[in-house]
Scaffold this motif. Structure first.
Motif, mmCIF file in Angstrom:
data_model
loop_
_atom_site.group_PDB
_atom_site.id
_atom_site.type_symbol
_atom_site.label_atom_id
_atom_site.label_comp_id
_atom_site.label_asym_id
_atom_site.label_seq_id
_atom_site.Cartn_x
_atom_site.Cartn_y
_atom_site.Cartn_z
ATOM 1 N N HIS A 1 30.878 -3.038 5.849
ATOM 2 C CA HIS A 1 30.304 -4.357 6.093
ATOM 3 C C HIS A 1 29.068 -4.273 6.986
ATOM 4 O O HIS A 1 28.091 -4.979 6.771
ATOM 5 C CB HIS A 1 31.357 -5.272 6.736
ATOM 6 C CG HIS A 1 30.838 -6.607 7.141
ATOM 7 N ND1 HIS A 1 30.502 -7.589 6.234
ATOM 8 C CD2 HIS A 1 30.571 -7.128 8.360
ATOM 9 C CE1 HIS A 1 30.061 -8.646 6.885
ATOM 10 N NE2 HIS A 1 30.089 -8.392 8.171
ATOM 11 N N ALA A 2 29.116 -3.400 8.010
ATOM 12 C CA ALA A 2 27.995 -3.283 8.946
ATOM 13 C C ALA A 2 27.835 -1.834 9.377
ATOM 14 O O ALA A 2 28.816 -1.157 9.666
ATOM 15 C CB ALA A 2 28.236 -4.162 10.163
ATOM 16 N N LEU A 3 26.577 -1.393 9.428
ATOM 17 C CA LEU A 3 26.256 -0.047 9.881
ATOM 18 C C LEU A 3 25.163 -0.163 10.925
ATOM 19 O O LEU A 3 24.075 -0.665 10.644
ATOM 20 C CB LEU A 3 25.769 0.816 8.713
ATOM 21 C CG LEU A 3 25.375 2.247 9.076
ATOM 22 C CD1 LEU A 3 26.607 3.037 9.525
ATOM 23 C CD2 LEU A 3 24.708 2.927 7.891
ATOM 24 N N SER A 4 25.464 0.299 12.127
ATOM 25 C CA SER A 4 24.494 0.288 13.217
ATOM 26 C C SER A 4 24.089 1.732 13.492
ATOM 27 O O SER A 4 24.928 2.542 13.901
ATOM 28 C CB SER A 4 25.114 -0.349 14.461
ATOM 29 O OG SER A 4 24.220 -0.279 15.550
ATOM 30 N N ILE A 5 22.830 2.038 13.267
ATOM 31 C CA ILE A 5 22.335 3.390 13.500
ATOM 32 C C ILE A 5 21.777 3.428 14.920
ATOM 33 O O ILE A 5 20.681 2.934 15.182
ATOM 34 C CB ILE A 5 21.272 3.785 12.455
ATOM 35 C CG1 ILE A 5 21.859 3.665 11.050
ATOM 36 C CG2 ILE A 5 20.767 5.203 12.724
ATOM 37 C CD1 ILE A 5 20.842 3.793 9.931
ATOM 38 N N LYS A 6 22.545 4.001 15.821
ATOM 39 C CA LYS A 6 22.178 4.041 17.239
ATOM 40 C C LYS A 6 21.205 5.168 17.552
ATOM 41 O O LYS A 6 20.499 5.113 18.535
ATOM 42 C CB LYS A 6 23.426 4.179 18.119
ATOM 43 C CG LYS A 6 24.315 2.956 18.076
ATOM 44 C CD LYS A 6 23.604 1.785 18.704
ATOM 45 C CE LYS A 6 24.501 0.584 18.788
ATOM 46 N NZ LYS A 6 23.812 -0.587 19.343
ATOM 47 N N GLY A 7 21.216 6.200 16.717
ATOM 48 C CA GLY A 7 20.306 7.310 16.935
ATOM 49 C C GLY A 7 20.100 8.094 15.667
ATOM 50 O O GLY A 7 21.038 8.305 14.899
ATOM 51 N N ALA A 8 18.854 8.491 15.423
ATOM 52 C CA ALA A 8 18.504 9.338 14.287
ATOM 53 C C ALA A 8 17.413 10.267 14.808
ATOM 54 O O ALA A 8 16.223 9.973 14.702
ATOM 55 C CB ALA A 8 18.010 8.507 13.105
ATOM 56 N N LYS A 9 17.843 11.365 15.435
ATOM 57 C CA LYS A 9 16.916 12.238 16.162
ATOM 58 C C LYS A 9 16.809 13.614 15.538
ATOM 59 O O LYS A 9 17.737 14.084 14.882
ATOM 60 C CB LYS A 9 17.395 12.393 17.605
ATOM 61 C CG LYS A 9 17.402 11.097 18.380
ATOM 62 C CD LYS A 9 17.859 11.320 19.804
ATOM 63 C CE LYS A 9 17.846 10.020 20.569
ATOM 64 N NZ LYS A 9 18.231 10.229 21.965
ATOM 65 N N THR A 10 15.680 14.252 15.816
ATOM 66 C CA THR A 10 15.505 15.653 15.471
ATOM 67 C C THR A 10 16.205 16.477 16.548
ATOM 68 O O THR A 10 16.479 15.968 17.648
ATOM 69 C CB THR A 10 14.020 16.039 15.426
ATOM 70 O OG1 THR A 10 13.487 15.943 16.750
ATOM 71 C CG2 THR A 10 13.232 15.153 14.476
ATOM 72 N N PRO A 11 16.486 17.739 16.289
ATOM 73 C CA PRO A 11 17.100 18.580 17.325
ATOM 74 C C PRO A 11 16.253 18.653 18.606
ATOM 75 O O PRO A 11 16.794 18.640 19.706
ATOM 76 C CB PRO A 11 17.219 19.950 16.649
ATOM 77 C CG PRO A 11 17.338 19.618 15.196
ATOM 78 C CD PRO A 11 16.429 18.434 14.994
ATOM 79 N N THR A 12 14.936 18.690 18.460
ATOM 80 C CA THR A 12 14.051 18.739 19.627
ATOM 81 C C THR A 12 14.185 17.460 20.452
ATOM 82 O O THR A 12 14.260 17.514 21.682
ATOM 83 C CB THR A 12 12.588 18.932 19.178
ATOM 84 O OG1 THR A 12 12.508 20.128 18.394
ATOM 85 C CG2 THR A 12 11.658 19.025 20.366
ATOM 86 N N GLN A 13 14.216 16.316 19.792
ATOM 87 C CA GLN A 13 14.370 15.045 20.504
ATOM 88 C C GLN A 13 15.724 14.962 21.198
ATOM 89 O O GLN A 13 15.820 14.450 22.304
ATOM 90 C CB GLN A 13 14.207 13.872 19.537
ATOM 91 C CG GLN A 13 12.809 13.706 19.022
ATOM 92 C CD GLN A 13 12.738 12.682 17.907
ATOM 93 O OE1 GLN A 13 13.632 12.563 17.073
ATOM 94 N NE2 GLN A 13 11.632 11.936 17.882
ATOM 95 N N ALA A 14 16.745 15.449 20.551
ATOM 96 C CA ALA A 14 18.097 15.386 21.125
ATOM 97 C C ALA A 14 18.219 16.294 22.343
ATOM 98 O O ALA A 14 18.978 15.993 23.263
ATOM 99 C CB ALA A 14 19.128 15.769 20.069
#
Length: 81
Positions: free
Chosen positions: A66-79
């Motif tokens: 019903h709902a998808l909240s993407i809290k983070g979508a990072k590259t390994p460098t960003q993480a």
């Protein structure tokens, strides 16, 4: 309804993710999730493109989510920073 484990496995597999966090925010009924993903596939991509990749990875389940909240979508460098 999809489980946390199924969502996590789909994201890891489709995005070759180094790290995945999935939280069921629907009270364990499997209809709402918060996700964070770290993947090399996000390199050089804008945030919207990253979110599209996440949604694409879950396309087979989206009819039941019903709902998808993407809290983070990072590259390994960003993480790492």
């Amino acid at each position: 309804m999809p489980t946390v484990q199924q969502v996590e496995e789909a994201l890891r597999s489709a995005l070759e993710a180094e790290a995945v966090s999935v939280v069921d925010i629907s009270g364990d009924c499997g209809s709402s999730f918060e996700v964070s993903v770290v993947s090399k596939q996000f390199e050089g991509k804008a945030l919207l493109a990253r979110h599209r990749l996440v949604n694409g990875a879950l396309a087979g389940m989206m009819g039941d989510i019903h709902a998808l909240s993407i809290k983070g979508a990072k590259t390994p460098t960003q993480a790492a920073s």
